[in-house]
Design a protein around this motif. Structure first.
Motif, PDB file in Angstrom:
ATOM      1  N   TYR A 178      27.152 -71.127 -56.106  1.00 39.43           N
ATOM      2  CA  TYR A 178      27.281 -71.186 -57.675  1.00 39.43           C
ATOM      3  C   TYR A 178      26.481 -69.964 -58.425  1.00 39.43           C
ATOM      4  O   TYR A 178      25.246 -69.750 -58.517  1.00 39.43           O
ATOM      5  CB  TYR A 178      26.855 -72.575 -58.352  1.00 39.43           C
ATOM      6  CG  TYR A 178      27.239 -72.673 -59.762  1.00 39.43           C
ATOM      7  CD1 TYR A 178      28.555 -72.443 -60.379  1.00 39.43           C
ATOM      8  CD2 TYR A 178      26.320 -72.990 -60.640  1.00 39.43           C
ATOM      9  CE1 TYR A 178      28.716 -73.099 -61.502  1.00 39.43           C
ATOM     10  CE2 TYR A 178      26.582 -73.444 -61.947  1.00 39.43           C
ATOM     11  CZ  TYR A 178      27.870 -73.241 -62.425  1.00 39.43           C
ATOM     12  OH  TYR A 178      28.101 -73.350 -63.734  1.00 39.43           O
ATOM     13  N   ALA A 202      23.518 -70.646 -60.599  1.00 44.84           N
ATOM     14  CA  ALA A 202      22.360 -71.295 -59.957  1.00 44.84           C
ATOM     15  C   ALA A 202      21.809 -70.317 -59.005  1.00 44.84           C
ATOM     16  O   ALA A 202      20.315 -70.123 -58.988  1.00 44.84           O
ATOM     17  CB  ALA A 202      22.846 -72.426 -59.111  1.00 44.84           C
ATOM     18  N   ALA A 251      28.222 -82.349 -64.700  1.00 43.13           N
ATOM     19  CA  ALA A 251      29.463 -81.438 -64.563  1.00 43.13           C
ATOM     20  C   ALA A 251      30.194 -81.564 -63.084  1.00 43.13           C
ATOM     21  O   ALA A 251      31.545 -81.599 -62.929  1.00 43.13           O
ATOM     22  CB  ALA A 251      29.526 -79.909 -64.926  1.00 43.13           C
ATOM     23  N   TRP A 252      29.401 -81.586 -62.206  1.00 45.27           N
ATOM     24  CA  TRP A 252      29.783 -81.822 -60.761  1.00 45.27           C
ATOM     25  C   TRP A 252      29.917 -83.292 -60.474  1.00 45.27           C
ATOM     26  O   TRP A 252      30.446 -83.253 -59.172  1.00 45.27           O
ATOM     27  CB  TRP A 252      28.660 -81.008 -59.760  1.00 45.27           C
ATOM     28  CG  TRP A 252      28.387 -79.605 -60.023  1.00 45.27           C
ATOM     29  CD1 TRP A 252      29.502 -78.468 -60.584  1.00 45.27           C
ATOM     30  CD2 TRP A 252      27.360 -78.802 -59.644  1.00 45.27           C
ATOM     31  NE1 TRP A 252      28.785 -77.299 -60.537  1.00 45.27           N
ATOM     32  CE2 TRP A 252      27.686 -77.504 -60.107  1.00 45.27           C
ATOM     33  CE3 TRP A 252      26.254 -78.930 -59.104  1.00 45.27           C
ATOM     34  CZ2 TRP A 252      26.994 -76.420 -59.823  1.00 45.27           C
ATOM     35  CZ3 TRP A 252      25.375 -77.819 -58.705  1.00 45.27           C
ATOM     36  CH2 TRP A 252      25.748 -76.705 -59.206  1.00 45.27           C
ATOM     37  N   THR A 258      19.336 -77.149 -68.126  1.00 47.57           N
ATOM     38  CA  THR A 258      20.352 -76.592 -67.247  1.00 47.57           C
ATOM     39  C   THR A 258      20.856 -77.030 -66.150  1.00 47.57           C
ATOM     40  O   THR A 258      22.226 -77.450 -66.025  1.00 47.57           O
ATOM     41  CB  THR A 258      20.178 -74.909 -67.268  1.00 47.57           C
ATOM     42  OG1 THR A 258      19.564 -74.128 -68.500  1.00 47.57           O
ATOM     43  CG2 THR A 258      21.185 -74.324 -66.476  1.00 47.57           C
ATOM     44  N   MET A 259      19.851 -77.125 -65.351  1.00 47.19           N
ATOM     45  CA  MET A 259      20.582 -77.908 -64.039  1.00 47.19           C
ATOM     46  C   MET A 259      20.862 -79.315 -64.090  1.00 47.19           C
ATOM     47  O   MET A 259      21.946 -79.980 -63.370  1.00 47.19           O
ATOM     48  CB  MET A 259      19.181 -77.986 -62.925  1.00 47.19           C
ATOM     49  CG  MET A 259      18.819 -76.481 -62.496  1.00 47.19           C
ATOM     50  SD  MET A 259      17.333 -76.293 -61.372  1.00 47.19           S
ATOM     51  CE  MET A 259      16.025 -76.838 -62.506  1.00 47.19           C
ATOM     52  N   TRP A 264      24.580 -78.935 -64.961  1.00 46.84           N
ATOM     53  CA  TRP A 264      25.413 -78.670 -63.791  1.00 46.84           C
ATOM     54  C   TRP A 264      25.590 -79.795 -62.809  1.00 46.84           C
ATOM     55  O   TRP A 264      26.815 -80.071 -62.521  1.00 46.84           O
ATOM     56  CB  TRP A 264      24.725 -77.756 -62.776  1.00 46.84           C
ATOM     57  CG  TRP A 264      24.483 -76.287 -63.474  1.00 46.84           C
ATOM     58  CD1 TRP A 264      25.026 -75.623 -64.572  1.00 46.84           C
ATOM     59  CD2 TRP A 264      23.275 -75.449 -62.992  1.00 46.84           C
ATOM     60  NE1 TRP A 264      24.436 -74.351 -64.781  1.00 46.84           N
ATOM     61  CE2 TRP A 264      23.582 -74.284 -63.611  1.00 46.84           C
ATOM     62  CE3 TRP A 264      22.272 -75.286 -61.992  1.00 46.84           C
ATOM     63  CZ2 TRP A 264      22.538 -73.054 -63.670  1.00 46.84           C
ATOM     64  CZ3 TRP A 264      21.663 -74.309 -61.805  1.00 46.84           C
ATOM     65  CH2 TRP A 264      21.648 -73.365 -62.621  1.00 46.84           C
ATOM     66  N   HIS A 279      30.892 -74.419 -56.378  1.00 47.56           N
ATOM     67  CA  HIS A 279      29.671 -74.711 -56.130  1.00 47.56           C
ATOM     68  C   HIS A 279      29.651 -75.340 -54.539  1.00 47.56           C
ATOM     69  O   HIS A 279      30.599 -75.807 -54.139  1.00 47.56           O
ATOM     70  CB  HIS A 279      28.808 -75.693 -57.002  1.00 47.56           C
ATOM     71  CG  HIS A 279      29.465 -76.892 -57.003  1.00 47.56           C
ATOM     72  ND1 HIS A 279      30.436 -77.168 -57.543  1.00 47.56           N
ATOM     73  CD2 HIS A 279      28.887 -78.172 -56.336  1.00 47.56           C
ATOM     74  CE1 HIS A 279      30.697 -78.572 -57.513  1.00 47.56           C
ATOM     75  NE2 HIS A 279      29.866 -79.212 -56.653  1.00 47.56           N
ATOM     76  N   ALA A 300      19.651 -78.184 -57.078  1.00 45.56           N
ATOM     77  CA  ALA A 300      19.274 -78.503 -58.750  1.00 45.56           C
ATOM     78  C   ALA A 300      18.593 -79.759 -58.544  1.00 45.56           C
ATOM     79  O   ALA A 300      17.714 -80.037 -59.340  1.00 45.56           O
ATOM     80  CB  ALA A 300      20.649 -78.646 -59.347  1.00 45.56           C
ATOM     81  N   ASP A 347      23.984 -75.837 -53.722  1.00 44.69           N
ATOM     82  CA  ASP A 347      23.631 -75.800 -55.034  1.00 44.69           C
ATOM     83  C   ASP A 347      23.413 -76.816 -55.759  1.00 44.69           C
ATOM     84  O   ASP A 347      22.440 -77.245 -56.595  1.00 44.69           O
ATOM     85  CB  ASP A 347      24.948 -75.216 -56.054  1.00 44.69           C
ATOM     86  CG  ASP A 347      25.647 -73.983 -55.515  1.00 44.69           C
ATOM     87  OD1 ASP A 347      24.666 -72.961 -55.267  1.00 44.69           O
ATOM     88  OD2 ASP A 347      26.686 -73.531 -55.062  1.00 44.69           O
TER      89      ASP A 347
END
Length: 230
Positions: free
Chosen positions: A201, A204, A131-132, A124-125, A128, A73, A81, A77
């Motif tokens: 990503y 995304a 996770a990032w 969902t976002m 992300w 990403h 988000a 991205d």
């Protein structure tokens, strides 16, 4: 005596010849076996090993490439988000007002569909960003809080607009809700379009494409409810 010696000499000669022949055959067999083994080993065998080696090196690189495409990403991205989460949260706050205030069944239905689509996208976002290792925008603690702080984003309502919508009822609510939501959707489409062109990503970009498609369709629907052609 002479005949015995001659017989013995002939026997020895035959044995020597037999031994020589046997040794010669052995050498030939070894040579053939070695050449054949090397040939199949270095020919088809090496070719197979080379193919396997090429496949092995190609497979990881193909996998790595796929992984990079799907998993990597960029800053866009993250920005998408972090911006779309509060943008969606405000849309949900607006949609949840419709149930007790809207006069039109069509408006209530639209509001329910907006909530059904955007709530899972927020989750969902959020996943992300976690996770990032990026910051996740906090859920708004009320109308004023969610509207202030992010009012610079495209289509985002200010505190005054949100307060006015909250106080409206009936047909007045329907008109205000549709007018504000068209503007809100147009902002989301603008943000999603930027993600489609500049994001990296895959998931995304796919979500951004879905947002553009779905919200453009809802904009047309809302404009029709408002009596507009566009």
């Amino acid at each position: 005596m002479s005949s015995v010696r001659n017989l013995t000499r002939r026997n020895l000669t035959r044995r020597a010849a037999l031994v020589a022949a046997t040794l010669g055959a052995g050498v030939v067999l070894v040579a053939c076996g070695g050449d054949g083994g090397d040939s199949s080993g270095s020919g088809s065998g090496s070719g197979h090993d080379a193919h396997a080696s090429a496949s092995a090196s190609a497979s990881p690189s193909a996998g790595d490439e796929a992984g990079t495409t799907a998993g990597a990403h960029n800053a866009q991205d993250v920005s998408f988000a972090q911006g779309m989460i509060p943008h969606h949260q405000q849309a949900l706050e607006m949609a949840r007002l419709a149930d007790g205030r809207a006069a039109s069944g069509a408006v209530k239905d639209l509001a329910a569909r907006i909530e059904k689509a955007q709530d899972p996208e927020i989750r969902t976002m959020t996943g992300w960003l976690k996770a990032w290792g990026e910051d996740v925008p906090e859920a708004g603690g009320g109308m004023d809080h969610s509207a202030s702080g992010h009012s610079g984003m495209p289509g985002m309502m200010g505190a005054e607009d949100m307060a006015g919508l909250e106080k409206s009822e009936g047909k007045a609510f329907d008109t205000k809700f549709l007018t504000l939501m068209v503007e809100h959707h147009e902002g989301a489409v603008e943000m999603a379009t930027t993600e489609k062109s500049k994001g990296r990503y895959g998931p995304a970009k796919a979500m951004a494409d879905d947002i553009v498609t779905a919200q453009n369709a809802e904009i047309k629907e809302m404009n029709k409810l408002l009596g507009k052609s566009g």
